[in-house]
Design a protein around this motif. Structure first.
Motif, PDB file in Angstrom:
ATOM      1  N   UNK A   6      25.924  18.236  72.155  1.00  0.00           N
ATOM      2  CA  UNK A   6      25.483  18.862  73.387  1.00  0.00           C
ATOM      3  C   UNK A   6      24.487  18.000  74.140  1.00  0.00           C
ATOM      4  N   UNK A   7      24.058  16.894  73.561  1.00  0.00           N
ATOM      5  CA  UNK A   7      23.137  16.007  74.260  1.00  0.00           C
ATOM      6  C   UNK A   7      21.681  16.317  74.028  1.00  0.00           C
ATOM      7  N   UNK A   8      21.377  17.233  73.066  1.00  0.00           N
ATOM      8  CA  UNK A   8      19.994  17.622  72.834  1.00  0.00           C
ATOM      9  C   UNK A   8      19.203  16.502  72.182  1.00  0.00           C
ATOM     10  N   UNK A   9      19.891  15.548  71.560  1.00  0.00           N
ATOM     11  CA  UNK A   9      19.180  14.459  70.914  1.00  0.00           C
ATOM     12  C   UNK A   9      18.429  13.581  71.909  1.00  0.00           C
ATOM     13  N   UNK A  10      18.792  13.637  73.179  1.00  0.00           N
ATOM     14  CA  UNK A  10      18.136  12.805  74.187  1.00  0.00           C
ATOM     15  C   UNK A  10      16.992  13.601  74.798  1.00  0.00           C
ATOM     16  N   UNK A  11      16.002  13.910  73.985  1.00  0.00           N
ATOM     17  CA  UNK A  11      14.950  14.832  74.365  1.00  0.00           C
ATOM     18  C   UNK A  11      14.092  14.281  75.492  1.00  0.00           C
ATOM     19  N   UNK A  12      13.984  15.056  76.570  1.00  0.00           N
ATOM     20  CA  UNK A  12      13.065  14.741  77.636  1.00  0.00           C
ATOM     21  C   UNK A  12      13.280  13.398  78.295  1.00  0.00           C
ATOM     22  N   UNK A  13      14.466  12.826  78.170  1.00  0.00           N
ATOM     23  CA  UNK A  13      14.656  11.475  78.704  1.00  0.00           C
ATOM     24  C   UNK A  13      14.735  11.465  80.214  1.00  0.00           C
ATOM     25  N   UNK A  14      15.230  12.546  80.806  1.00  0.00           N
ATOM     26  CA  UNK A  14      15.356  12.615  82.253  1.00  0.00           C
ATOM     27  C   UNK A  14      16.494  11.790  82.804  1.00  0.00           C
ATOM     28  N   UNK A  15      17.185  10.976  81.992  1.00  0.00           N
ATOM     29  CA  UNK A  15      18.264  10.154  82.503  1.00  0.00           C
ATOM     30  C   UNK A  15      19.468  10.160  81.564  1.00  0.00           C
ATOM     31  N   UNK A  16      19.629  11.247  80.814  1.00  0.00           N
ATOM     32  CA  UNK A  16      20.785  11.374  79.934  1.00  0.00           C
ATOM     33  C   UNK A  16      22.063  11.257  80.750  1.00  0.00           C
ATOM     34  N   UNK A  17      23.074  10.606  80.174  1.00  0.00           N
ATOM     35  CA  UNK A  17      24.352  10.482  80.874  1.00  0.00           C
ATOM     36  C   UNK A  17      25.018  11.834  81.075  1.00  0.00           C
ATOM     37  N   UNK A  18      24.561  12.833  80.321  1.00  0.00           N
ATOM     38  CA  UNK A  18      25.132  14.167  80.462  1.00  0.00           C
ATOM     39  C   UNK A  18      24.226  15.109  81.256  1.00  0.00           C
ATOM     40  N   UNK A  19      23.062  14.651  81.688  1.00  0.00           N
ATOM     41  CA  UNK A  19      22.070  15.541  82.287  1.00  0.00           C
ATOM     42  C   UNK A  19      22.609  16.276  83.503  1.00  0.00           C
ATOM     43  N   UNK A  20      23.315  15.568  84.369  1.00  0.00           N
ATOM     44  CA  UNK A  20      23.837  16.206  85.581  1.00  0.00           C
ATOM     45  C   UNK A  20      24.834  17.301  85.235  1.00  0.00           C
ATOM     46  N   UNK A  21      25.679  17.044  84.246  1.00  0.00           N
ATOM     47  CA  UNK A  21      26.663  18.050  83.855  1.00  0.00           C
ATOM     48  C   UNK A  21      25.984  19.254  83.216  1.00  0.00           C
ATOM     49  N   UNK A  22      24.929  19.022  82.440  1.00  0.00           N
ATOM     50  CA  UNK A  22      24.203  20.136  81.836  1.00  0.00           C
ATOM     51  C   UNK A  22      23.498  20.969  82.907  1.00  0.00           C
ATOM     52  N   UNK A  23      23.012  20.302  83.958  1.00  0.00           N
ATOM     53  CA  UNK A  23      22.413  21.049  85.064  1.00  0.00           C
ATOM     54  C   UNK A  23      23.466  21.938  85.720  1.00  0.00           C
ATOM     55  N   UNK A  24      24.653  21.387  85.961  1.00  0.00           N
ATOM     56  CA  UNK A  24      25.737  22.193  86.537  1.00  0.00           C
ATOM     57  C   UNK A  24      26.010  23.409  85.650  1.00  0.00           C
ATOM     58  N   UNK A  25      25.972  23.189  84.349  1.00  0.00           N
ATOM     59  CA  UNK A  25      26.235  24.271  83.404  1.00  0.00           C
ATOM     60  C   UNK A  25      25.174  25.370  83.524  1.00  0.00           C
ATOM     61  N   UNK A  26      23.915  24.970  83.637  1.00  0.00           N
ATOM     62  CA  UNK A  26      22.827  25.937  83.694  1.00  0.00           C
ATOM     63  C   UNK A  26      22.827  26.750  84.982  1.00  0.00           C
ATOM     64  N   UNK A  27      23.279  26.153  86.088  1.00  0.00           N
ATOM     65  CA  UNK A  27      23.227  26.864  87.363  1.00  0.00           C
ATOM     66  C   UNK A  27      24.555  27.499  87.729  1.00  0.00           C
ATOM     67  N   UNK A  28      25.549  27.370  86.864  1.00  0.00           N
ATOM     68  CA  UNK A  28      26.865  27.913  87.168  1.00  0.00           C
ATOM     69  C   UNK A  28      26.851  29.441  87.157  1.00  0.00           C
ATOM     70  N   UNK A  29      27.573  30.085  88.084  1.00  0.00           N
ATOM     71  CA  UNK A  29      27.697  31.546  88.040  1.00  0.00           C
ATOM     72  C   UNK A  29      28.364  32.033  86.759  1.00  0.00           C
ATOM     73  N   UNK A  30      29.056  31.132  86.057  1.00  0.00           N
ATOM     74  CA  UNK A  30      29.718  31.529  84.814  1.00  0.00           C
ATOM     75  C   UNK A  30      28.759  31.577  83.624  1.00  0.00           C
ATOM     76  N   UNK A  31      27.509  31.129  83.799  1.00  0.00           N
ATOM     77  CA  UNK A  31      26.541  31.204  82.721  1.00  0.00           C
ATOM     78  C   UNK A  31      26.341  32.681  82.367  1.00  0.00           C
ATOM     79  N   UNK A  32      26.604  33.069  81.126  1.00  0.00           N
ATOM     80  CA  UNK A  32      26.649  34.501  80.794  1.00  0.00           C
ATOM     81  C   UNK A  32      25.284  35.142  80.595  1.00  0.00           C
ATOM     82  N   UNK A  33      24.498  35.184  81.690  1.00  0.00           N
ATOM     83  CA  UNK A  33      23.201  35.862  81.616  1.00  0.00           C
ATOM     84  C   UNK A  33      23.094  36.961  82.670  1.00  0.00           C
ATOM     85  N   UNK A  34      24.199  37.228  83.378  1.00  0.00           N
ATOM     86  CA  UNK A  34      24.226  38.354  84.302  1.00  0.00           C
ATOM     87  C   UNK A  34      23.584  38.125  85.645  1.00  0.00           C
TER      88      UNK A  34
END
Length: 237
Positions: A6-34
């Motif tokens: 999931x990319x958690x090993x890159x703690x606090x790096x701010x430039x993970x190659x997956x960071x942008x995709x994880x941001x999309x995941x967090x702000x997606x309407x499909x995130x199951x938090x209602x």
């Protein structure tokens, strides 16, 4: 192994190659938090006739942007990141309780708490050790969970603020599309108008010192308070 995937090993790096995709995941309407189930008083404002078209809806949301999002949520993101990086649990607790105490109605506080609990459950299922950053006496809230995930996934505070702005606007505009109602094109026009305000809101948030953290949206609080008395409701707040 799941954590590394999931990319958690890159703690606090701010430039993970997956960071942008994880941001999309967090702000997606499909995130199951209602998130899509709340209107933050918008439903009452439509019934009362305060919002009746795209222009009045954008004005309503601009008021929230200027006097709540820019003066509370955005500056708190920076402060949460700093506290998370330092593993300063008393500071995280202080900021969490400030956020919840700034929600001026029972419905808004319930929304903050419910979203926070749902996000914390989800993050633990995604192998994000969110509990390590939550003080036992802190009020549950969505923002601290987002910041913990953002920090551990290498998402910068600036990117998180931009993502938060977009997610907030998209959720409420889509609520307005259903409630006013508006056409889908008007909804997209509203998003264009609101996003033009985002750089200004970010600049305002950067000027908010500790004593000025808070929100002042009395008309939103009034609409939120009256929402639970509506005869029929599509949204939880």
């Amino acid at each position: 192994m799941a954590t590394e995937a999931m990319g958690v090993n890159e703690v606090g790096s701010g430039d993970s190659q997956f960071a942008t995709y994880r941001l999309f995941q967090l702000i997606s309407p499909s995130l199951p938090i209602g998130g899509f189930t709340y209107s933050q008083g918008l439903e009452w404002a439509v019934e009362a006739g305060w919002i009746k078209d795209r222009a009045t809806m954008v004005l309503w949301l601009e008021n929230q942007l200027r006097y709540s999002v820019a003066t509370l949520e955005l500056p708190l993101i920076d402060r949460f990141y700093q506290a998370i990086e330092a593993r300063d649990l008393p500071r995280i607790e202080e900021l969490s309780n400030l956020l919840c105490s700034s929600r001026e109605t029972k419905e808004l506080r319930a929304e903050e708490t419910q979203r926070g609990k749902a996000l914390n459950v989800l993050l633990k299922q995604l192998d994000i050790p969110v509990d390590e950053y939550l003080a036992s006496n802190a009020d549950p809230n969505q923002l601290v969970g987002l910041c913990v995930a953002g920090y551990l996934w290498g998402i910068s505070p600036q990117a998180m603020k931009q993502g938060y702005l977009w997610s907030w606007a998209e959720n409420l505009v889509m609520a307005g599309v259903k409630l006013v109602p508006l056409g889908q094109t008007d909804g997209q026009r509203a998003l264009v108008e609101l996003t033009h305000l985002f750089p200004e809101m970010e600049a305002i948030s950067a000027q908010i010192d500790e004593a000025m953290l808070g929100s002042f949206t009395p008309v939103v609080s009034l609409a939120s308070s009256l929402h639970e008395t509506q005869y029929t409701r599509l949204f939880r707040s």
